[in-house]
Design a protein around this motif. Structure first.
Motif, PDB file in Angstrom:
ATOM      1  N   GLY A 141      33.440  39.785  70.552  1.00  0.00           N
ATOM      2  CA  GLY A 141      34.180  38.827  70.264  1.00  0.00           C
ATOM      3  C   GLY A 141      35.378  38.176  71.213  1.00  0.00           C
ATOM      4  N   PRO A 145      32.456  34.930  71.281  1.00  0.00           N
ATOM      5  CA  PRO A 145      32.831  35.020  69.723  1.00  0.00           C
ATOM      6  C   PRO A 145      31.668  34.167  68.849  1.00  0.00           C
ATOM      7  N   LYS A 146      31.090  33.107  69.551  1.00  0.00           N
ATOM      8  CA  LYS A 146      30.107  32.352  69.168  1.00  0.00           C
ATOM      9  C   LYS A 146      28.998  33.400  68.609  1.00  0.00           C
ATOM     10  N   THR A 149      29.689  36.099  65.932  1.00  0.00           N
ATOM     11  CA  THR A 149      29.809  35.745  64.398  1.00  0.00           C
ATOM     12  C   THR A 149      28.315  35.136  64.243  1.00  0.00           C
ATOM     13  N   LEU A 152      27.040  38.750  63.354  1.00  0.00           N
ATOM     14  CA  LEU A 152      27.898  39.051  62.233  1.00  0.00           C
ATOM     15  C   LEU A 152      27.166  38.609  60.815  1.00  0.00           C
ATOM     16  N   ILE A 165      33.549  43.165  61.824  1.00  0.00           N
ATOM     17  CA  ILE A 165      34.641  41.936  61.438  1.00  0.00           C
ATOM     18  C   ILE A 165      36.011  42.338  62.196  1.00  0.00           C
ATOM     19  N   ILE A 168      35.738  42.053  65.960  1.00  0.00           N
ATOM     20  CA  ILE A 168      35.297  40.702  66.461  1.00  0.00           C
ATOM     21  C   ILE A 168      36.684  39.900  66.453  1.00  0.00           C
ATOM     22  N   TRP A 172      38.533  38.629  69.660  1.00  0.00           N
ATOM     23  CA  TRP A 172      38.651  37.260  69.696  1.00  0.00           C
ATOM     24  C   TRP A 172      40.302  36.946  69.801  1.00  0.00           C
ATOM     25  N   PHE A 183      38.935  31.822  62.315  1.00  0.00           N
ATOM     26  CA  PHE A 183      37.892  32.575  61.832  1.00  0.00           C
ATOM     27  C   PHE A 183      38.353  33.527  60.491  1.00  0.00           C
TER      28      PHE A 183
END
Length: 327
Positions: A141, A145-146, A149, A152, A165, A168, A172, A183
Motif C-alpha cells: 500500500g 497502492p493501485k 487494491t 485486494l 485492508i 494497505i 497508504w 480509499f
C-alpha cells in the motif's frame, strides 16, 4: 550494565560472530542478554545466515528467541528469500515461526509483493496468515497502492482480507494520507472499514494531526468516532497540547467529545497539569469529572499551589466530592 555487554558483543561479533553468539547465549536471562542478541543478530545473519538460524535453534523458547528469529529472517530475506522462507517454515514453535515469517514479510513485499501475497494466502488460516498479509498489504500500500487494491479485490471475505485492508490503509496513509482516507471512505460500512479508518488516523496523526483530526471529526457519533479521536489525541496532546486543546473546543458535545477530553487530560496530567485542568469541568458525567480532577490534582498542587487553589475553587463538583480533593 546492559549497554556495556551490548558493546562487547558488537565488537566481538565483528571478529567472530559465532563465538560472540555462544558467549551471549551463556549469559543469564534479562534485558542485557536480549539487547546483545539483537545487536549481533543482524551481523550474524548477514555474514552466515545458516549459522544464525542454527544458533537461534539453541535458544530457549520465548520472547528473546522469537525476536532473534525475526531479525535473522529479515536479514536473510535480503540476500536469499527462498532459503529464508524454507527455513522459517521448518520452525516447529508456532510463535517463533510467526515471528520469523513476519520478519521476512516486509523485505519480500518490498521486492516482490505479488509472490509474497501468494505465499501469505497459502498459509493456514489464523494469526500467522493475518499478520503476514497485513505486513504485505502495508508495504504494498505504501509503494504501489493501485496494485495493492487490485490484489485486494481478488481476496475472499474473511479475517485475512480485513487484515490486508488494514495493512494497505496504514501503508497508504504513510505515503498519501488523503488518498488513503478516500480509499477507506469507499469501503463497505462495517468492521473492516472501521478498523481501516483507525489505521489511517494512526498514521496520519503522526505527520499532520490537524488534517487527521479534521477527517476524524466528520465521522458520525459512534464507537469509531470515539476511538479515532482518542487515538489521535494520545499523540497530539503530547507533542502539541495547545493545538490539540483548540481542536477539542471545536467538537460538539457528546460521548466522543468526552472521551477525547479524558484522553487529553490524562496525557497532560503529569507534564502539564495547568493545561489539562481547565478541561476537566467540560466532562458531563460527574463521576468521570471527579476521577479526572483527582488525576490532575496532586501534580498541579505540587508544581503550582496558587494555580491549583484557584482551579479547585471553580471546579463544578458536588460538595461530597470536593471534600476529597487535596487541600
Amino acid at each position: 550494565c546492559a549497554s556495556s555487554i551490548s558493546q562487547v558483543a558488537s565488537s566481538w561479533a565483528e571478529q567472530d560472530p559465532k563465538e560472540a553468539a555462544d558467549w551471549i547465549n551463556a549469559l543469564p536471562e534479562g534485558q542485557a542478554k536480549r539487547d546483545a542478541l539483537r545487536n549481533i543478530s543482524y551481523r550474524l545473519a548477514d555474514t552466515d545466515p545458516k549459522a544464525a538460524a542454527e544458533f537461534a535453534a539453541t535458544l530457549p523458547v520465548g520472547q528473546t528467541r522469537n525476536d532473534f528469529l525475526g531479525q535473522v529472517a529479515s536479514s536473510w530475506a535480503q540476500s536469499d528469500i527462498t532459503a529464508a522462507v524454507a527455513w522459517a517454515q521448518q520452525i516447529e514453535d508456532k510463535a517463533g515461526q510467526q515471528r520469523a515469517l513476519s520478519g521476512l514479510s516486509y523485505q519480500w513485499a518490498q521486492n516482490d509483493p505479488q509472490a509474497a501475497a501468494n505465499f501469505g494466502l497459502s498459509l493456514p488460516a489464523g494469526s500467522a496468515q493475518n499478520d503476514f498479509l497485513q505486513n504485505v498489504g502495508r508495504q504494498w500500500g505504501e509503494n504501489d497502492p493501485k496494485a495493492a487494491t487490485t490484489w485486494l479485490a481478488q481476496l475472499p471475505e474473511g479475517e485475512a482480507r480485513q487484515q490486508a485492508i488494514n495493512g494497505i490503509a496504514l501503508g497508504w496513509a504513510n505515503a498519501a494520507p488523503t488518498e488513503a482516507a478516500g480509499f477507506v471512505a469507499n469501503l463497505p460500512a462495517g468492521k473492516a472499514q472501521d478498523s481501516a479508518a483507525l489505521s489511517v488516523v494512526t498514521a496520519w496523526a503522526n505527520a499532520d494531526p490537524t488534517s487527521a483530526a479534521g477527517w476524524a471529526a466528520q465521522f458520525p457519533e459512534s464507537d469509531l468516532r470515539r476511538n479515532a479521536l482518542q487515538t489521535l489525541m494520545n499523540n497530539w496532546a503530547q507533542h502539541d497540547p495547545g493545538g490539540a486543546g483548540k481542536f477539542i473546543e471545536t467538537l460538539p458535545e457528546g460521548k466522543s467529545r468526552d472521551a477525547t477530553v479524558q484522553t487529553y487530560v490524562n496525557q497532560l496530567a503529569w507534564q502539564s497539569p495547568e493545561m489539562a485542568a481547565p478541561f476537566v469541568s467540560q466532562i458531563a458525567d460527574v463521576n468521570q469529572r471527579f476521577s479526572l480532577a483527582q488525576n490532575v490534582a496532586n501534580n498541579y498542587k505540587r508544581t503550582d499551589p496558587a494555580g491549583y487553589a484557584r482551579w479547585v475553587a471553580t471546579l463544578n463538583l458536588p460538595e461530597d466530592k470536593l471534600k476529597f480533593m487535596p487541600k
